[in-house]
Enzyme design. Sequence first.
Site, PDB file in Angstrom:
ATOM      1  N   HIS A   1       0.839  -1.186   0.000  1.00  0.00           N
ATOM      2  CA  HIS A   1       0.000   0.000   0.000  1.00  0.00           C
ATOM      3  C   HIS A   1       0.881   1.244   0.000  1.00  0.00           C
ATOM      4  CE1 HIS A   1      -3.142   2.862   1.117  1.00  0.00           C
ATOM      5  NE2 HIS A   1      -3.979   1.953   0.648  1.00  0.00           N
TER       6      HIS A   1
ATOM      7  N   ASP B   1      -7.934  -5.526   0.210  1.00  0.00           N
ATOM      8  CA  ASP B   1      -8.452  -6.374  -0.861  1.00  0.00           C
ATOM      9  C   ASP B   1      -8.018  -7.825  -0.744  1.00  0.00           C
ATOM     10  OD1 ASP B   1      -9.908  -4.436  -2.219  1.00  0.00           O
ATOM     11  OD2 ASP B   1      -8.109  -3.646  -3.156  1.00  0.00           O
TER      12      ASP B   1
END
Length: 429
Positions: free
Chosen positions: A309, A367
């Site tokens: 991320h 996710d």
Amino acid sequence: MPKQDTVTIIDNATGKKAEFPVIRGSEGPPVVDIGRFYRELGYFTFDPGFVSTASCRSNITFIDGDAGVLLYRGYPIEQLAEKSNFLDVSHLLLYGELPDSKQHDQFSSIIRHHTMINESLKGFYDGFYHDAHPMAILVGVVGSLSAFYHDSTDIHNPEHREIAAHRLIAKMPTIAAASYKHSIGEPFVYPRNDQSYCGNLLQMMFSIPSERYEVDPIAERALDMIFIIHADHEQNASTSTVRLAGSSGANPFACISSGITALWGPAHGGANEAVLQMLAEIGDVKNIPRYLEKAKDRNDPFRLMGFGHRVYKNYDPRAKIIRKMCHEVLNKLGDANDPYLELAMRLEEIALKEDYFIERRLYPNVDFYSGIIYRALGIPSNMFTVMFAIARTVGWVAQWMEMIAEPDQRIGRPRQIYTGASRRDYPDR
Ligand code: CMC
């Protein structure tokens, strides 16, 4: 009065010095205001991917990526996921405060009574082949809302802005469910205003006119929690797209449609669908080392989807909640021994011990596990990113409303480093 912090920049080539004010938010690192950088020193600044650049002030969401913290209007995501519900969180994001019971009733009644879409809009779906990706349909249909709801497109009118916000939040499940029904050749199911936000979505996706359908409360609560977790995430790619589109004065329906397109990419919201494809491709625990080698190989485009991320250099707090939910939901609804969950957990365990992932501080993101829950709820993988878009709509809308209400709001217009040909004359031929 305390002296205002500044940062002084010295141009070593000319010896010219300029001071720039430092702005402090309520949380997060201090920010240097470089708005006068070009005027003072004659330079642009360069920051591809906006790694160090704040694009706006915002009161809505805060992330501390090193500590793995996510707050909506100050409330930790863990507390909201456990104690709240999606519509109260939507109220919080839009208006800044959790609703009291009267505000809760009012807000949920408004959202429940804007769920229908204009009948003519249904005709749009016939223009798409049955195999159209539901995200492609979502982009088109949401963009087309501006052709129907002219009474909520005046961005300078606060009432129009609010009605547009309510319409977008309320109609997104109806539009999304219709995309799904179109793809499987079943008749559209109308919204039912006596249902909760997520209960209504489930009944529009899974009921058929010829049979009774009872919404499963476990599925309803699981979806509601996933929606809370996905509702906002400050200035990510899709939200920044919404703000940039909105900065030109474009109407909110067009702006949200542009946010959906940005969300679709596999580096962003499209990752949830890509994770399932990846797990299917890996197929078996014994293949994990081979795929990790591929992920580490700079010459191989393969990446571990659902990992890494830009902001979180620690475990994504949303992934922690979803990982825990996976076990609960699968135990109650799906296959408690879902091979994909087993594979995902082993993949995480092995990857987190590898130097490559440790050094780069790559952890599972939101996710990584969400698709496994969607699967247990019977939602097909091409609808995963659509689910994300439904939940994120409130975040996009809240950020758009915040931006439009700013008194010194200006069109977003980045600069560039031009690397093409310098001026030259058209050749005489
Ligand atoms: N697998 C393998 N290597 C990775 C991965 C990954 N998933 N993510 C980052 N890296 C490596 C990358 O190759 C780079 O290595 P090096 O320093 O040797 O060049 C280093 O880690 C830093 O990566 P980056 O690409 O500079 O990081 P970024 O901040 O630009 O990208 C990201 C962030 C999320 C796009 C990226 O981590 C990624 O592509 N992840 C997979 C896609 C994904 O799961 N996306 C969902 C994000 S969370 C949900 C959402 O907000 O939409």
